[in-house]
Enzyme design. Structure first.
Site, short mmCIF file in Angstrom:
data_model
loop_
_atom_site.label_atom_id
_atom_site.label_comp_id
_atom_site.label_asym_id
_atom_site.label_seq_id
_atom_site.Cartn_x
_atom_site.Cartn_y
_atom_site.Cartn_z
N ASP A 39 0.93 -1.15 0.09
CA ASP A 39 -0.05 -0.02 -0.05
C ASP A 39 1.04 1.30 -0.04
O ASP A 39 2.05 1.36 -0.01
CB ASP A 39 -0.93 0.01 1.16
N ASN A 76 -7.07 -3.27 14.56
CA ASN A 76 -8.38 -3.48 14.37
C ASN A 76 -8.62 -4.59 13.29
O ASN A 76 -9.81 -4.79 12.75
CB ASN A 76 -9.26 -2.15 13.55
N HIS A 95 -6.94 -4.91 10.30
CA HIS A 95 -6.97 -4.65 8.94
C HIS A 95 -5.53 -5.29 8.52
O HIS A 95 -4.68 -5.65 9.35
CB HIS A 95 -6.82 -3.27 8.66
N GLU A 122 -9.56 -1.96 5.66
CA GLU A 122 -10.37 -1.67 6.94
C GLU A 122 -11.24 -2.65 7.14
O GLU A 122 -11.94 -2.97 6.16
CB GLU A 122 -10.61 -0.32 7.16
C1 GLP Z 1 -0.15 0.17 8.65
C2 GLP Z 1 -0.13 -0.58 7.32
C3 GLP Z 1 -0.31 -2.10 7.66
C4 GLP Z 1 0.42 -2.57 8.87
C5 GLP Z 1 0.02 -1.74 10.21
C6 GLP Z 1 0.19 -1.97 11.39
O1 GLP Z 1 -1.70 0.42 8.98
N1 GLP Z 1 -0.80 -0.25 6.26
O2 GLP Z 1 0.05 -2.73 6.47
O3 GLP Z 1 0.04 -4.05 9.30
O4 GLP Z 1 0.28 -0.32 9.84
O5 GLP Z 1 1.27 -1.50 11.95
P1 GLP Z 1 2.38 -1.59 13.20
O6 GLP Z 1 3.02 -2.59 12.90
O7 GLP Z 1 3.04 -0.28 13.31
O8 GLP Z 1 1.19 -1.80 14.52
#
Ligand code: GLP
Length: 258
Positions: free
Chosen positions: A67, A136, A138, A143
Site C-alpha cells: 500500500d 482493528n 486490517h 479496513e
Molecule cells: C499500517 C499498514 C499495515 C500494517 C499496520 C500495522 O496500517 N498499512 O500494513 O500492518 O500499519 O502497523 P504496526 O506494525 O505499526 O502496528
C-alpha cells in the site's frame, strides 16, 4: 494457518527474517510482497544484517508493496516509498526498477490501481507476501467492512488507523486520510504469506483473525481461506488464543524452527 508461537518478540522477528532469507536463497529471482508499519520496521532492521550471513543476492528479486498513502509523492519522508528505499531496498541491494509501490500521487488514481494489479499479474504473482496486522484486524489498508473479494483500490483510512499512525506525522503536518492498497483478494492470491504480530495491542485482532468467524469485520480473517499462511507471534500477541497447546503440537516443519 500455521501458527508459530515464539518465546519473545526477538525470536518472532528472527523467525520471520529467516523465512524471508530462505525464500530468497531458494528463488533469487522471486517476487516479494513487502509491508510497512512499526512491526515491519523492526523486522527489516533484523533482516538487513541477517541476509549478509546468508550471503544473499537481492539484485534479481522483484517486489510489490501492499500500500501507499494518497497525496504523498515518492520523495516525501512519510511516504512508504521513501521508507522502503532508505531502509529496505537500498540496504538489501535491490534494484530500484524492480521494486513497486502504488503511486499515491498518480494523476489518475483509479488507473494506477488497475495498473498495479496488472503489474503483479505480469510478474507472475507474488511468491511470499509479508503482512502486519492493524489493531482493528486490517491487512494492508483493508479496513473492517472491506470486501473479502476486493482488489487494489483507493481506501479510506479508519479512525483507528488514523489515530495509530498519527505518531509518524509531526503535529500540524498533513496526514493522509486515504491510501491505495492491494485488495484482500489480491493478497490471497500470493503463493505464501507470513504475518508477523507483536505485542498485547495486537492480541484481540490476532484472536479474531485465527479463531473468530470469517468476516469482513476482521479483514485478516480472510487468511483462513489461504492455503499457505504462517502467523508468527510473540507471547503477548498470542495471549488471547484459545488453542495454544494445539498450535504448539501442530507446528509444521518446513519453515525454520523458532
Ligand atoms: C499500517 C499498514 C499495515 C500494517 C499496520 C500495522 O496500517 N498499512 O500494513 O500492518 O500499519 O502497523 P504496526 O506494525 O505499526 O502496528
Amino acid at each position: 494457518m500455521n501458527i508459530v508461537l515464539c518465546d519473545s518478540p526477538e525470536q518472532a522477528i528472527r523467525f520471520a527474517a529467516d523465512t524471508i532469507c530462505r525464500q530468497v536463497a531458494a528463488r533469487p529471482d522471486g517476487v516479494h510482497g513487502f509491508a510497512t508499519g512499526g512491526t515491519m520496521d523492526q523486522l527489516y532492521q533484523a533482516l538487513v544484517p541477517l541476509q549478509r550471513q546468508y550471503a544473499l543476492d537481492w539484485s534479481g528479486v522483484r517486489s510489490f508493496n501492499l500500500d501507499e498513502y494518497v497525496g504523498l509523492d515518492a520523495d516525501h519522508p512519510m511516504s512508504y516509498r521513501y521508507f522502503m528505499r532508505h531502509n529496505v531496498f537500498g540496504p538489501l541491494g535491490m534494484q530500484d526498477a524492480r521494486t513497486h509501490l502504488p503511486r499515491g500521487d498518480a494523476r489518475d488514481l483509479e488507473q494506477e490501481c488497475r495498473d498495479y494489479e496488472n503489474a503483479i499479474a505480469a510478474a507472475g504473482g507474488i511468491d511470499l507476501q509479508l503482512l502486519g496486522i492493524g489493531k482493528n484486524g486490517h491487512i494492508g489498508f483493508n479496513e473492517p467492512s472491506s470486501s473479502l473479494g476486493s482488489r487494489t483500490r483507493i481506501a479510506r483510512l479508519s479512525q483507528d488507523t488514523l489515530a495509530a499512525n498519527q505518531r509518524f506525522f509531526p503535529p500540524g503536518a498533513f496526514q493522509p486520510q486515504w491510501a491505495i492498497t492491494m485488495g484482500i483478494r489480491t493478497i490471497l492470491e500470493s503463493r505464501q504469506i507470513v504475518l508477523l504480530a507483536l505485542g498485547e495491542q495486537k492480541a484481540s485482532a490476532v484472536a479474531a483473525m485465527a479463531e473468530g468467524p470469517l468476516s469482513a469485520m476482521c479483514p485478516a480473517s480472510a487468511l483462513q481461506m489461504h492455503p499457505a499462511t504462517t502467523v508468527v507471534l510473540d507471547p503477548e500477541a498470542a495471549q488471547l488464543l484459545r488453542l495454544k497447546d494445539y498450535y504448539r503440537s501442530a507446528y509444521s516443519p518446513g519453515v525454520p524452527s523458532p
